[in-house]
Design a protein around this motif. Sequence first.
Motif, PDB file in Angstrom:
ATOM      1  N   ASP A   1      63.987  83.221   0.390  1.00 27.53           N
ATOM      2  CA  ASP A   1      62.588  83.078  -0.012  1.00 27.53           C
ATOM      3  C   ASP A   1      62.383  83.612  -1.424  1.00 27.53           C
ATOM      4  O   ASP A   1      63.051  84.559  -1.851  1.00 27.53           O
ATOM      5  CB  ASP A   1      61.676  83.860   0.931  1.00 27.53           C
ATOM      6  N   THR A   2      61.453  83.017  -2.143  1.00 30.11           N
ATOM      7  CA  THR A   2      61.002  83.529  -3.430  1.00 30.11           C
ATOM      8  C   THR A   2      59.489  83.419  -3.448  1.00 30.11           C
ATOM      9  O   THR A   2      58.897  82.663  -2.665  1.00 30.11           O
ATOM     10  CB  THR A   2      61.575  82.718  -4.614  1.00 30.11           C
ATOM     11  N   LEU A   3      58.840  84.143  -4.342  1.00 34.19           N
ATOM     12  CA  LEU A   3      57.388  84.042  -4.435  1.00 34.19           C
ATOM     13  C   LEU A   3      56.958  82.639  -4.815  1.00 34.19           C
ATOM     14  O   LEU A   3      55.930  82.142  -4.355  1.00 34.19           O
ATOM     15  CB  LEU A   3      56.849  85.063  -5.440  1.00 34.19           C
ATOM     16  N   THR A   4      57.735  81.982  -5.668  1.00 35.30           N
ATOM     17  CA  THR A   4      57.398  80.629  -6.070  1.00 35.30           C
ATOM     18  C   THR A   4      57.412  79.686  -4.870  1.00 35.30           C
ATOM     19  O   THR A   4      56.483  78.885  -4.663  1.00 35.30           O
ATOM     20  CB  THR A   4      58.385  80.118  -7.137  1.00 35.30           C
ATOM     21  N   LYS A   5      58.462  79.767  -4.055  1.00 38.96           N
ATOM     22  CA  LYS A   5      58.553  78.915  -2.871  1.00 38.96           C
ATOM     23  C   LYS A   5      57.431  79.216  -1.887  1.00 38.96           C
ATOM     24  O   LYS A   5      56.819  78.315  -1.319  1.00 38.96           O
ATOM     25  CB  LYS A   5      59.903  79.110  -2.186  1.00 38.96           C
ATOM     26  N   LEU A   6      57.163  80.511  -1.674  1.00 38.62           N
ATOM     27  CA  LEU A   6      56.153  80.891  -0.701  1.00 38.62           C
ATOM     28  C   LEU A   6      54.758  80.518  -1.160  1.00 38.62           C
ATOM     29  O   LEU A   6      53.917  80.112  -0.352  1.00 38.62           O
ATOM     30  CB  LEU A   6      56.247  82.391  -0.415  1.00 38.62           C
TER      31      LEU A   6
END
Length: 227
Positions: A24-29
Amino acid sequence: MANYRINPRERRTTPKDYVIQRGDTLTKLAARFGTTVDKLARDNNIKNRDLIFTGASLKVGYSGKDTFEPSGSRQGIRGGGRPTGGQDVGGPTGVGPSSASSGMQRLAESARRAAMGMGGYNSQGLCATGVSRAIRDAYGIGVSGNGNQIDNNLPRDKFKQVNMTLEEALKIPGLVLTWESTSTRLGSIYGHTAITMGDGHTTASDFIERNTTNNGRSGFKVFMPIE
């Protein structure tokens, strides 16, 4: 509140706790939950948007009062602000915010042994020698240079520079720290280098420095082993 693994179709709903997964990354989330990286970072009090933690609880909602709750023995992920997925950073099991890779733990232990075999808790003015011994012991790599040269001599297929504060780095074992200059006579010429122990304050080189700070030091850099 119970933890949920939120379906990608669940967007703009009531606040929920999401358990951060590996990759997970903040961009994906942000894309997944129909929000923005800025909003997730602000609502969860995330200061470093490139660092989130596997197993931590990420509050997804729109109240602006949520908090991000990393704790011991979790695996950090660097790359939260990038679109291409995270990379494990790690930290000490039961000490820092995440669990270090085996290689990083090995480097931290090698650094401790090297330091105790040289100066113990007293500097010998041979910081680069201690760090070089630790890297050779842990990875079988020979790295030369003094404290402010070793950063240029670290093989880039084995180590990469990361953007991290000293406070963040000290929580993760097995990171190589370098300073271009320190306040001592020799340090002003040769700089300083050390390896983090992961307890939030200790580094090792030719000695164990139990309270590592940037005081009197400049040109700080952090290098992470690539597994």
